[in-house]
Scaffold this motif. Sequence first.
Motif, mmCIF file in Angstrom:
data_model
loop_
_atom_site.group_PDB
_atom_site.id
_atom_site.type_symbol
_atom_site.label_atom_id
_atom_site.label_comp_id
_atom_site.label_asym_id
_atom_site.label_seq_id
_atom_site.Cartn_x
_atom_site.Cartn_y
_atom_site.Cartn_z
ATOM 1 N N UNK A 156 0.837 -1.218 0.000
ATOM 2 C CA UNK A 156 0.000 0.000 0.000
ATOM 3 C C UNK A 156 0.864 1.258 0.000
ATOM 4 N N UNK A 159 2.493 1.424 -3.708
ATOM 5 C CA UNK A 159 1.648 1.588 -4.910
ATOM 6 C C UNK A 159 1.634 3.019 -5.445
ATOM 7 N N UNK A 160 1.357 4.020 -4.604
ATOM 8 C CA UNK A 160 1.337 5.389 -5.154
ATOM 9 C C UNK A 160 2.734 5.956 -5.410
ATOM 10 N N UNK A 162 4.993 4.206 -7.263
ATOM 11 C CA UNK A 162 5.483 3.610 -8.511
ATOM 12 C C UNK A 162 5.255 4.564 -9.672
ATOM 13 N N UNK A 163 6.155 4.549 -10.632
ATOM 14 C CA UNK A 163 6.016 5.413 -11.805
ATOM 15 C C UNK A 163 5.143 4.780 -12.885
ATOM 16 N N UNK A 165 2.357 2.818 -14.762
ATOM 17 C CA UNK A 165 0.967 2.420 -14.480
ATOM 18 C C UNK A 165 0.793 0.914 -14.653
ATOM 19 N N UNK A 166 1.532 0.329 -15.569
ATOM 20 C CA UNK A 166 1.442 -1.121 -15.737
ATOM 21 C C UNK A 166 1.941 -1.832 -14.481
ATOM 22 N N UNK A 168 1.911 -0.549 -11.493
ATOM 23 C CA UNK A 168 0.866 -0.323 -10.481
ATOM 24 C C UNK A 168 -0.211 -1.401 -10.597
ATOM 25 N N UNK A 169 -0.674 -1.633 -11.826
ATOM 26 C CA UNK A 169 -1.738 -2.632 -12.035
ATOM 27 C C UNK A 169 -1.288 -4.014 -11.583
ATOM 28 N N UNK A 172 -0.907 -4.030 -7.513
ATOM 29 C CA UNK A 172 -2.149 -4.110 -6.735
ATOM 30 C C UNK A 172 -2.774 -5.504 -6.824
#
Lengths: 233, 207
Positions: A156, A159-160, A162-163, A165-166, A168-169, A172
């Motif tokens: 948690x 997650x915010x 990380x640069x 977006x892939x 991040x997906x 999570x």
Amino acid sequence: MTEPEPTLASIDVDGALEETAGAVLGITRAELLARSAAASAAGAIGFLGLSRGSADAALAQTANDVAILRFDQALEALQAGLYTEAERLGALKPETLSWARVVGAHERAHLRAIKNLLGSKAIKDPAFDYGKVTADESAFLKTAVAFEDLTAALLKWQAPRLDSREIVAAAVSLHSVETRHAAWIRHLIGLQPAATAFDKPASQRRMAQLIDSTHFTVSRPKTASKKKPRFTG
Amino acid sequence: MDRAADPHIASSSRSALVTRGAIAAAALAAGGGLGLFARTTPAAAAPPSAEQDRKIFNFALLLEYLQAAFYTAAVEHGHLAGEVRSFAEVVAGHERAHVAYLRKALGPHARPRPTFDFGDATKTERAFLKAAVLLENTGVLAYNGQAANLTKPALAAAAEIVSVEGRHAAWVSSLAGEPPAPRAADVGVPSGAAVSKLESLGFLRAS
């Protein structure tokens, strides 16, 4: 529970997707892919690195993402080793072993996924010595609860930060599985599985403190040094 | 099915009839897989923005309204006992807290509270457990599917919520005799897929 242990090969992207889409939502994988608009599904699926042909598609490009994923690689290696050894020794209660078998397979899959995200930037897995923890019911449970709760909190926190977006997906999709592990083992031993309405994050520094306190790590991951170990036997 | 082609669904009416259509509109607003961007690559998904955060939070609010109402009804009418009852009570409290959080975050943009019809799903322990497993798993996958579409602060907040949904999912699965962690990865799904599932449960009043 006599569910067969998933092998690494079986936990591939197609399998994960089919289970997700089919078992939970009653739609086919093809439908899901066709309907996937966001970075979400396609990103996680394509780049968990579990799918065929994506091994060289390392997504971790920024120094920031690489640093976070390397931390996670060492952590997943620690957990995978801990649960795998407990399973191999077979000294714990049956329900604890059952938990260790399933969760160990998950952590091994996570480790592989993270290494694939890192590609050539992956570190060498550290070496661990778990002492008596993997054969001592009480010590194992205490350790497992601590690591699962804190791993969920760590993801948690990350997650915010990380640069990509892939990534991040992908991250999570591992995060919520860690929360399931935590709730499952807490339920097994009579602790409240979900104690609060919101779960707070915990930093890498906090996780590093927990890891240090266990003295499990006997070799630090080395990324730059090519020196041979001092003692080669 | 391409819901975007349906003008009734695409409109943003504040009709009190919170129906399948309105649910689908929430999905559309959340950028769910509705055919418009079906062939695009992940990188082509709309970049995070405050406006997109609001749409996604309103989609999440719909899920949380539904869960909160479900558990509240089950506690009142479900004849639940023992640990199943305490699970329902604890989780009802969590879902209401999630609703309150999202409503506060959305302020005047928060969607109105819909009404739901849970039929027999809140009336017996067995039906309750089955529906709860499905609702919690769907919630986790729906949140995960939107994570990368949120701005960093919104992602941080959503992560604190989905974490608890994951715990609920494992807890209720244990109670129902199902695998608490059935997969190595909870790969997120588009909002449209989650909505289709919720529609098929029949909890949402048909238009």
